[in-house]
Design an enzyme around this catalytic site. Structure first.
Site, mmCIF file in Angstrom:
data_model
loop_
_atom_site.group_PDB
_atom_site.id
_atom_site.type_symbol
_atom_site.label_atom_id
_atom_site.label_comp_id
_atom_site.label_asym_id
_atom_site.label_seq_id
_atom_site.Cartn_x
_atom_site.Cartn_y
_atom_site.Cartn_z
ATOM 1 N N TYR A 138 34.268 -13.569 -18.576
ATOM 2 C CA TYR A 138 35.523 -14.030 -19.171
ATOM 3 C C TYR A 138 35.433 -15.504 -19.515
ATOM 4 O O TYR A 138 34.717 -16.262 -18.866
ATOM 5 C CB TYR A 138 36.697 -13.831 -18.188
ATOM 6 C CG TYR A 138 37.245 -12.423 -18.143
ATOM 7 C CD1 TYR A 138 36.443 -11.347 -17.787
ATOM 8 C CD2 TYR A 138 38.574 -12.162 -18.453
ATOM 9 C CE1 TYR A 138 36.947 -10.051 -17.749
ATOM 10 C CE2 TYR A 138 39.092 -10.868 -18.403
ATOM 11 C CZ TYR A 138 38.280 -9.824 -18.065
ATOM 12 O OH TYR A 138 38.792 -8.553 -18.028
ATOM 13 N N GLU B 273 51.455 -9.479 -18.944
ATOM 14 C CA GLU B 273 51.117 -9.412 -20.363
ATOM 15 C C GLU B 273 51.959 -8.379 -21.111
ATOM 16 O O GLU B 273 52.508 -7.467 -20.489
ATOM 17 C CB GLU B 273 49.636 -9.012 -20.510
ATOM 18 C CG GLU B 273 48.712 -9.889 -19.700
ATOM 19 C CD GLU B 273 47.304 -9.942 -20.256
ATOM 20 O OE1 GLU B 273 46.805 -8.906 -20.717
ATOM 21 O OE2 GLU B 273 46.713 -11.033 -20.236
HETATM 22 C C1 4VP Z 1 43.596 -9.686 -18.480
HETATM 23 C C2 4VP Z 1 43.327 -10.979 -18.653
HETATM 24 C C3 4VP Z 1 42.492 -11.776 -17.773
HETATM 25 C C4 4VP Z 1 42.165 -13.053 -18.160
HETATM 26 C C5 4VP Z 1 41.327 -13.815 -17.338
HETATM 27 C C6 4VP Z 1 40.842 -13.272 -16.186
HETATM 28 O O1 4VP Z 1 40.005 -13.995 -15.406
HETATM 29 C C7 4VP Z 1 41.182 -12.010 -15.788
HETATM 30 C C8 4VP Z 1 42.020 -11.247 -16.596
#
Ligand code: 4VP
Length: 184
Positions: free
Chosen positions: A32, A77
């Site tokens: 990520y 979200e």
């Molecule tokens: C679902 C989003 C999200 C964004 C960053 C993270 O480290 C985990 C989930």
């Protein structure tokens, strides 16, 4: 001049954290990229894992410093996914817990997009498909990149993820010295 990849940065205050751009890999292999855009907003891009390819700008989030150099971020979200992140950046690690509604586990491809252009589809999908049981993913992650992008920098997360993007960023091939994108 902005610091592009400053893995030696020492975090003490909330101000030290706001404006920082991170790349990290969860112990389950999911990679990520996440930017603390300001003290109530985050942008991110997902490079590996169940929803690789998804990217999001201007997600409202609760961003707090728990004690010196330790930060907690939480948000919910449009998909119904909830996220809680605990950053310990001085040790290059964090713990993240993602709470996915069942529909995202069943149809991850619906969420793989630039979400900002598909908010209605996220809202429709979360009503149309199942929420429960949720898929809880609690993982530690190792931070592989920390950049001082500054607050409210729209160029940090500004295009879809591509294969090799995180290597380009780590290798200093993606942003200029003043943290703008090189190839626009
Ligand atoms: C679902 C989003 C999200 C964004 C960053 C993270 O480290 C985990 C989930």
């Amino acid at each position: 001049m902005a610091d592009l990849n400053n893995m030696n940065k020492k975090f003490k205050t909330l101000d030290d954290f706001v404006g920082t751009h991170f790349i990290y890999t969860y112990d389950n292999g999911w990679e990520y990229e996440w930017y603390c855009k300001n003290d109530h907003t985050v942008d991110y891009r997902i490079h590996g894992g169940m929803v690789a390819g998804r990217w999001v700008k201007d997600q409202e989030a609760h961003i707090n410093m728990l004690t010196e150099g330790i930060y907690k971020i939480a948000w919910t979200e449009p998909t119904g996914t909830d996220v809680a992140l605990d950053f310990v950046p001085n040790e290059h690690k964090l713990n993240g817990t993602i709470f996915f509604p069942k529909w995202v586990e069943d149809h991850p491809e619906i969420t793989v997009c630039f979400q900002n252009e598909h908010i209605d589809l996220m809202h429709e999908s979360r009503e149309k498909y199942e929420t429960y049981p949720k898929l809880v993913v609690p993982e530690f992650a190792t931070i592989t990149y920390m950049g001082d992008a500054g607050a409210d920098n729209e160029e940090v997360i500004a295009e879809a993820p591509y294969e090799g993007m995180t290597d380009d960023i780590r290798d200093g091939k993606y942003y200029t010295e003043d943290y703008r994108r090189i190839n626009k």
